[in-house]
Enzyme design. Structure first.
Site, PDB file in Angstrom:
ATOM      1  N   LYS A 133      -7.648   1.483 -14.491  1.00 33.73           N
ATOM      2  CA  LYS A 133      -7.302   2.520 -13.500  1.00 33.73           C
ATOM      3  C   LYS A 133      -6.446   1.929 -12.392  1.00 33.73           C
ATOM      4  CE  LYS A 133     -10.419   3.404 -10.167  1.00 33.73           C
ATOM      5  NZ  LYS A 133     -10.035   3.337  -8.754  1.00 33.73           N
ATOM      6  N   ASN A 134      -6.874   0.785 -11.869  1.00 29.01           N
ATOM      7  CA  ASN A 134      -6.189   0.241 -10.691  1.00 29.01           C
ATOM      8  C   ASN A 134      -4.842  -0.403 -11.021  1.00 29.01           C
ATOM      9  OD1 ASN A 134      -8.183   1.224  -9.105  1.00 29.01           O
ATOM     10  ND2 ASN A 134      -9.255  -0.745  -8.827  1.00 29.01           N
TER      11      ASN A 134
ATOM     12  N   CYS B 216     -13.223   5.651   4.198  1.00 26.60           N
ATOM     13  CA  CYS B 216     -13.942   6.166   3.043  1.00 26.60           C
ATOM     14  C   CYS B 216     -15.309   5.515   3.006  1.00 26.60           C
ATOM     15  CB  CYS B 216     -13.170   5.921   1.758  1.00 26.60           C
ATOM     16  SG  CYS B 216     -13.131   4.209   1.276  1.00 26.60           S
TER      17      CYS B 216
ATOM     18  N   ARG C 148     -10.895   0.715   5.931  1.00 34.17           N
ATOM     19  CA  ARG C 148      -9.719   0.533   5.065  1.00 34.17           C
ATOM     20  C   ARG C 148      -8.395   0.952   5.729  1.00 34.17           C
ATOM     21  NH1 ARG C 148     -11.181   2.459  -0.904  1.00 34.17           N
ATOM     22  NH2 ARG C 148      -9.533   1.014  -1.459  1.00 34.17           N
ATOM     23  N   PRO C 149      -7.956   0.203   6.736  1.00 31.68           N
ATOM     24  CA  PRO C 149      -6.677   0.526   7.371  1.00 31.68           C
ATOM     25  C   PRO C 149      -5.488   0.264   6.437  1.00 31.68           C
ATOM     26  CG  PRO C 149      -7.526  -1.571   8.188  1.00 31.68           C
ATOM     27  CD  PRO C 149      -8.579  -1.012   7.278  1.00 31.68           C
ATOM     28  N   VAL C 150      -4.290   0.754   6.836  1.00 28.38           N
ATOM     29  CA  VAL C 150      -3.073   0.490   6.043  1.00 28.38           C
ATOM     30  C   VAL C 150      -2.027  -0.216   6.909  1.00 28.38           C
ATOM     31  CG1 VAL C 150      -3.367   2.278   4.283  1.00 28.38           C
ATOM     32  CG2 VAL C 150      -2.279   2.857   6.456  1.00 28.38           C
ATOM     33  N   ASP C 151      -2.501  -0.925   7.947  1.00 29.00           N
ATOM     34  CA  ASP C 151      -1.582  -1.592   8.864  1.00 29.00           C
ATOM     35  C   ASP C 151      -0.678  -2.617   8.170  1.00 29.00           C
ATOM     36  OD1 ASP C 151      -4.141  -2.866   8.528  1.00 29.00           O
ATOM     37  OD2 ASP C 151      -3.517  -4.354  10.003  1.00 29.00           O
ATOM     38  N   LEU C 152      -1.197  -3.289   7.138  1.00 27.54           N
ATOM     39  CA  LEU C 152      -0.381  -4.312   6.474  1.00 27.54           C
ATOM     40  C   LEU C 152       0.782  -3.670   5.711  1.00 27.54           C
ATOM     41  CD1 LEU C 152      -3.294  -6.518   5.071  1.00 27.54           C
ATOM     42  CD2 LEU C 152      -1.839  -7.042   7.041  1.00 27.54           C
TER      43      LEU C 152
ATOM     44  N   ASP D 284     -15.382  -4.964  -6.807  1.00 30.14           N
ATOM     45  CA  ASP D 284     -15.625  -3.766  -7.629  1.00 30.14           C
ATOM     46  C   ASP D 284     -16.731  -3.973  -8.665  1.00 30.14           C
ATOM     47  OD1 ASP D 284     -13.686  -2.496  -6.192  1.00 30.14           O
ATOM     48  OD2 ASP D 284     -12.134  -2.651  -7.723  1.00 30.14           O
TER      49      ASP D 284
ATOM     50  N   ILE E 127     -15.174  -8.396   1.189  1.00 31.76           N
ATOM     51  CA  ILE E 127     -13.926  -7.611   1.184  1.00 31.76           C
ATOM     52  C   ILE E 127     -14.070  -6.331   2.007  1.00 31.76           C
ATOM     53  CG2 ILE E 127     -12.132  -6.551  -0.258  1.00 31.76           C
ATOM     54  CD1 ILE E 127     -12.443  -9.506  -0.910  1.00 31.76           C
TER      55      ILE E 127
ATOM     56  N   ARG F 240     -14.118   9.403 -11.721  1.00 30.55           N
ATOM     57  CA  ARG F 240     -12.876   8.860 -11.134  1.00 30.55           C
ATOM     58  C   ARG F 240     -12.451   7.573 -11.821  1.00 30.55           C
ATOM     59  NH1 ARG F 240     -12.592   8.781  -4.731  1.00 30.55           N
ATOM     60  NH2 ARG F 240     -10.581   7.979  -5.395  1.00 30.55           N
TER      61      ARG F 240
HETATM   62  C1  EPZ Z   1      -7.787  -2.078  -4.267  1.00 32.25           C
HETATM   63  O1  EPZ Z   1      -7.930  -1.325  -3.067  1.00 32.25           O
HETATM   64  C2  EPZ Z   1      -8.563  -1.340  -5.327  1.00 32.25           C
HETATM   65  N1  EPZ Z   1      -7.991  -0.015  -5.486  1.00 32.25           N
HETATM   66  C3  EPZ Z   1     -10.034  -1.267  -4.955  1.00 32.25           C
HETATM   67  O2  EPZ Z   1     -10.735  -0.659  -6.022  1.00 32.25           O
HETATM   68  C4  EPZ Z   1     -10.560  -2.690  -4.767  1.00 32.25           C
HETATM   69  O3  EPZ Z   1     -11.900  -2.629  -4.323  1.00 32.25           O
HETATM   70  C5  EPZ Z   1      -9.708  -3.445  -3.750  1.00 32.25           C
HETATM   71  O4  EPZ Z   1      -8.306  -3.397  -4.131  1.00 32.25           O
HETATM   72  C6  EPZ Z   1     -10.102  -4.906  -3.595  1.00 32.25           C
HETATM   73  O5  EPZ Z   1     -10.010  -5.551  -4.822  1.00 32.25           O
HETATM   74  C7  EPZ Z   1      -6.887   0.158  -6.213  1.00 32.25           C
HETATM   75  O6  EPZ Z   1      -6.313  -0.784  -6.752  1.00 32.25           O
HETATM   76  C8  EPZ Z   1      -6.396   1.543  -6.385  1.00 32.25           C
HETATM   77  P1  EPZ Z   1      -7.133  -4.067  -0.357  1.00 32.25           P
HETATM   78  P2  EPZ Z   1      -6.996  -1.645  -1.810  1.00 32.25           P
HETATM   79  O7  EPZ Z   1      -5.930  -3.574   0.366  1.00 32.25           O
HETATM   80  O8  EPZ Z   1      -5.660  -2.040  -2.293  1.00 32.25           O
HETATM   81  C9  EPZ Z   1      -8.183  -4.724   4.257  1.00 32.25           C
HETATM   82  C10 EPZ Z   1     -12.368   0.769  -6.992  1.00 32.25           C
HETATM   83  O9  EPZ Z   1     -13.623   0.891  -6.932  1.00 32.25           O
HETATM   84  N2  EPZ Z   1      -6.849  -4.140   4.582  1.00 32.25           N
HETATM   85  O10 EPZ Z   1      -6.978  -5.268  -1.224  1.00 32.25           O
HETATM   86  O11 EPZ Z   1      -7.104  -0.477  -0.897  1.00 32.25           O
HETATM   87  C11 EPZ Z   1      -9.129  -3.692   3.655  1.00 32.25           C
HETATM   88  O12 EPZ Z   1      -9.732  -2.890   4.631  1.00 32.25           O
HETATM   89  C12 EPZ Z   1     -11.529   0.521  -5.764  1.00 32.25           C
HETATM   90  O13 EPZ Z   1     -11.723   0.889  -8.055  1.00 32.25           O
HETATM   91  C13 EPZ Z   1      -6.403  -4.161   5.875  1.00 32.25           C
HETATM   92  O14 EPZ Z   1      -7.076  -4.640   6.794  1.00 32.25           O
HETATM   93  O15 EPZ Z   1      -7.769  -2.881  -1.191  1.00 32.25           O
HETATM   94  C14 EPZ Z   1     -10.092  -4.573   2.909  1.00 32.25           C
HETATM   95  O16 EPZ Z   1     -11.061  -5.070   3.796  1.00 32.25           O
HETATM   96  C15 EPZ Z   1     -12.239   0.672  -4.487  1.00 32.25           C
HETATM   97  N3  EPZ Z   1      -5.179  -3.612   6.157  1.00 32.25           N
HETATM   98  C16 EPZ Z   1      -9.210  -5.728   2.413  1.00 32.25           C
HETATM   99  O17 EPZ Z   1      -8.032  -5.686   3.240  1.00 32.25           O
HETATM  100  C17 EPZ Z   1      -4.382  -3.088   5.173  1.00 32.25           C
HETATM  101  O18 EPZ Z   1      -3.276  -2.612   5.492  1.00 32.25           O
HETATM  102  C18 EPZ Z   1      -8.777  -5.637   0.972  1.00 32.25           C
HETATM  103  O19 EPZ Z   1      -8.285  -4.332   0.706  1.00 32.25           O
HETATM  104  C19 EPZ Z   1      -4.849  -3.100   3.852  1.00 32.25           C
HETATM  105  C20 EPZ Z   1      -6.102  -3.642   3.574  1.00 32.25           C
END
Ligand code: EPZ
Length: 428
Positions: free
Chosen positions: A22-23, A124, A129-133, A314, A336, A406
């Site tokens: 999925k991911n 969620c 889960r911010p998107v600042d990066l 996960d 994480i 999902r």
């Molecule tokens: C991906 O989410 C996966 N989703 C998640 O799978 C998975 O848990 C996660 O990576 C970690 O492996 C998809 O691939 C669709 P991250 P993602 O950005 O990309 C922080 C599942 O169950 N962060 O690697 O959203 C964040 O808050 C799901 O299938 C920032 O601070 O995860 C987290 O603590 C759930 N700022 C850490 O980084 C940002 O801009 C890692 O998140 C982005 C992230």
């Protein structure tokens, strides 16, 4: 709302086909926005999240043709995506809030169209889960970004320009967003402290097949040399390592034996090595992975979640269900996400002995779990309750099955085919 009923206590035995990830499939589908030609993706799992993303891509102007399962044994389907004309560069709140991965359209739309307006996804169940990066990275590529009315409004009328982007935190999504955006930027982009997940490698392989120039995916430093245009391609989605790990644990928790056909050992080696020390034999076979636990009880082992190649977040909830039935104690630490222990109270309702201290959970194995009516708040939490139900004495009812749908294709069918007493209860 559908529920799942399990009568536990039966060792699983048989073969389970592993689907496409999925991911990986989600960002791959979004990559179709980068070209006006057709992208064909094979082995796309049939899941609610895939359908949600199809709706989003269609409203951007993408046409999507779907062909059915590729063989009687395989699940999943092939998708042909064509974004010849982008008709909207807005990703509305209503679709983005349903699935956070939608935010990955930001980079591709901006790179191809010079503008994008994407709803902020919000928090969620597993964390803020911010998107600042994602946002800071695109600004480094020259985009002008405003956050207004709950939306990320991005523009780069002259196109994006290659730059070095140093991520302060390892982020799968930010790495994917920036990697896609940089394929069409002017000049070279380097992503430093990039995520190394297999889904990133899969995306890079597909983008390169579309004419991108990406080197280093799978390492923490990825270099992308921008090109003027991408073209169509065909790509097969990498096997789902989280589905694989989940079924490995299903065999382990029931004291059974499974062949996971289509699985790749190298994608789950951290899990396999950990489980081996807990008393589960996980071996590579010509067709995938064989898993067996036949010698009595498991030993508790400590686990800490980490970015790939470490133990995946996960699989943390599933591991906790497994450790609930092991001999001795197991310390499970989540590094994480800050709120990914929502399954703990539900597992405790089934008789597990778990105490949470900050980001760690101390799991003391119990002789047996008891069936109960339970409810989960996210995808992996729900499947951990399925695992617990398979091992528990008596009947378990799992509510809010839509979380499972999902991310797990035909979970009850796959488990029932291996001897589990599991059925979906559909409310009319
Ligand atoms: C991906 O989410 C996966 N989703 C998640 O799978 C998975 O848990 C996660 O990576 C970690 O492996 C998809 O691939 C669709 P991250 P993602 O950005 O990309 C922080 C599942 O169950 N962060 O690697 O959203 C964040 O808050 C799901 O299938 C920032 O601070 O995860 C987290 O603590 C759930 N700022 C850490 O980084 C940002 O801009 C890692 O998140 C982005 C992230």
């Amino acid at each position: 709302m559908d529920r799942i009923r399990i009568r536990g206590g039966k060792p699983l035995s048989g073969t389970i086909p592993i689907g496409g990830a999925k991911n990986a499939a989600l960002p791959l589908m979004i990559a179709a926005l980068l070209t006006d030609e057709t992208l064909t993706l094979r082995h796309v799992p049939v899941l609610a999240d895939i359908t949600t993303l199809q709706h989003l891509l269609v409203q951007h102007g993408c046409t999507i043709t779907l062909t059915g399962a590729e063989s009687a044994h395989e699940h999943g389907h092939a998708l042909q995506l064509n974004a010849r004309r982008i008709v909207s560069t807005t990703a509305p709140y209503d679709l983005v809030r349903r699935m956070r991965a939608s935010v990955l359209v930001l980079g591709p739309l901006l790179a191809r169209c010079g503008e994008a307006r994407v709803s902020l996804p919000g928090g969620c169940a597993i964390g803020t889960r911010p998107v600042d990066l994602h946002v800071k990275g695109l600004e480094r590529l020259g985009a002008k970004i405003d956050l207004r009315g709950g939306y990320i409004e991005a523009s780069a009328p002259q196109g994006l320009k290659g730059a070095e982007i140093n991520f302060t935190t390892v982020s799968v999504g930010a790495t994917e967003n920036l990697m896609m955006a940089a394929t069409l930027a002017d000049g070279q982009t380097t992503l430093v402290n990039a995520a190394r997940e297999p889904e990133i490698v899969d995306l890079a392989v597909c983008l390169n097949a579309m004419g991108a120039k990406i080197e280093g995916a799978g390492n923490d430093r990825i270099t992308i040399t921008g090109v003027k245009k991408l073209h169509g391609a065909e790509h097969t989605v990498v096997p789902d390592r989280i589905e694989t790990g989940t079924y490995i644990m299903a065999a382990a928790i029931t004291g059974g034996e499974l062949d996971l056909v289509g699985a790749r050992y190298d994608l789950v080696s951290a899990v396999a090595v950990g489980l081996q020390s807990a008393g589960v034999a996980v071996t590579e076979t010509a067709k995938g992975i064989h898993v067996r636990r036949s010698n009595g009880r498991l030993n508790g082992i400590d686990v800490m979640t980490e970015p790939f190649p470490g133990f995946p977040t996960d699989l943390q909830a599933q591991m906790m269900a497994l450790m609930s039935t092991a001999d001795g104690a197991a310390m499970i630490t989540e590094t994480i996400f800050e709120n990914r222990f929502m399954h703990v109270p539900e597992l405790c309702r089934m008789g597990a002995n778990i105490n949470v201290h900050g980001s760690s959970a101390m799991v003391r194995g119990v002789a047996h779990l008891n069936g109960a009516e339970v409810m989960a708040t996210d995808l992996r939490a729900s499947v951990s309750l399925v695992l617990a139900g398979l091992a528990a004495e008596g009947e378990t009812i799992i509510n809010r099955v839509y979380h499972l749908d999902r991310g797990y294709e035909r979970v009850e069918e796959k488990l029932a085919a291996c001897g589990a007493e599991i059925e979906r209860l559909t409310d009319d």
